[in-house]
Write a protein that holds these residues in place. Structure first.
Motif, short mmCIF file in Angstrom:
data_model
loop_
_atom_site.label_atom_id
_atom_site.label_comp_id
_atom_site.label_asym_id
_atom_site.label_seq_id
_atom_site.Cartn_x
_atom_site.Cartn_y
_atom_site.Cartn_z
N MET A 54 46.76 10.61 -22.51
CA MET A 54 47.27 11.83 -23.11
C MET A 54 47.99 11.48 -24.41
O MET A 54 48.26 10.32 -24.70
N VAL A 55 48.27 12.52 -25.20
CA VAL A 55 48.99 12.37 -26.46
C VAL A 55 50.34 13.06 -26.34
O VAL A 55 50.43 14.16 -25.79
N ILE A 56 51.38 12.41 -26.83
CA ILE A 56 52.72 13.00 -26.86
C ILE A 56 53.12 13.16 -28.32
O ILE A 56 53.11 12.19 -29.09
N LEU A 57 53.48 14.36 -28.72
CA LEU A 57 53.86 14.64 -30.10
C LEU A 57 55.38 14.63 -30.24
O LEU A 57 56.10 15.15 -29.39
N ALA A 58 55.87 14.05 -31.32
CA ALA A 58 57.29 14.02 -31.65
C ALA A 58 57.52 14.91 -32.87
O ALA A 58 56.93 14.68 -33.93
N ILE A 59 58.35 15.92 -32.70
CA ILE A 59 58.58 16.92 -33.75
C ILE A 59 60.04 16.86 -34.17
O ILE A 59 60.94 16.74 -33.33
N GLY A 60 60.28 16.92 -35.46
CA GLY A 60 61.65 16.93 -35.98
C GLY A 60 62.11 18.35 -36.26
O GLY A 60 62.01 19.23 -35.43
N GLY A 61 62.60 18.59 -37.48
CA GLY A 61 63.06 19.92 -37.84
C GLY A 61 61.93 20.83 -38.26
O GLY A 61 60.85 20.38 -38.67
#
Length: 218
Positions: free
Chosen positions: A1-8
């Protein structure tokens, strides 16, 4: 699976740290990503830093798509201008979101000892747990930086999961979880390349397997 990291997300209401603008996306960019992952069980979402946009922009868009995410605030910035406050933290939990720790400030955890290390690794998750009303046992080291010493310390502290920002595939039940960062220039081509076809995820499995082999030596 893919895990996305999101900032502001959206227009910042505070001065950004040097280089932070690289991981700040527009509302439209976030919506396009959320539309692409809706209904996908092979994609997870995470948000770092605890920006006020987590509650004001991201939360309603997650809820309307029946999506959940894991949020990693900086405990030392709770309530500061441009960051989430205690009420916002509880709103996330009440909406079914999870809370993890990104530390107290944005420090490289590999370089900390003594009082600063205890503040980043122990005081921060304790405060976040008190404010959110939920145990905090997942960690996202700032900059995605880690080494053998840090991982050993996190294991001893009872960490149930540790997130990095190396990109590539993640194991659904893995303890160390690589994430792929959303950048300021994310567009449909990027979305298609990273999320477009599930077969494409598995074609990148070589990166994941090589990382597993390396971590087996840690």
């Amino acid at each position: 699976m893919v895990i996305l990291a999101i900032g502001g997300v959206g227009r910042p209401v505070r001065a950004l740290d040097p280089g932070e603008d690289e991981t700040w996306v527009t509302v439209e960019q976030l919506e396009r990503v959320l539309d692409a992952v809706t209904g996908r069980e092979d994609v997870r979402l995470t948000f770092d830093d605890g920006n006020s946009s987590d509650v004001e922009i991201a939360l309603p868009r997650l809820v309307e798509r029946d999506l959940t995410a894991e949020f990693f605030p900086l405990a030392g910035r709770i309530g500061q201008r441009g960051f989430i406050d205690a009420a916002g933290l509880r709103r996330l939990v009440e909406a079914g979101m999870s809370i993890g720790s990104h530390g107290w400030e944005h420090h490289d955890w590999r370089r900390l000892d003594g009082r600063l290390a205890r503040r980043e690794l122990e005081a921060a998750p304790k405060l976040l747990a008190e404010l959110s009303g939920k145990p905090v046992q997942a960690y996202a080291p700032p900059f995605g930086a880690y080494d053998r010493r840090l991982l050993s310390r996190l294991r001893r502290s009872g960490a149930t999961r540790v997130y990095t920002t190396e990109g590539g595939l993640a194991s659904r039940d893995g303890w160390l979880q690589p994430r792929t960062e959303l950048r300021h220039d994310v567009d449909q081509e990027w979305i298609d390349a990273v999320l477009g076809e599930r077969d494409g995820l598995y074609r990148r499995a070589g990166r994941f397997l090589s990382r597993v082999a390396r971590l087996a030596q840690i």
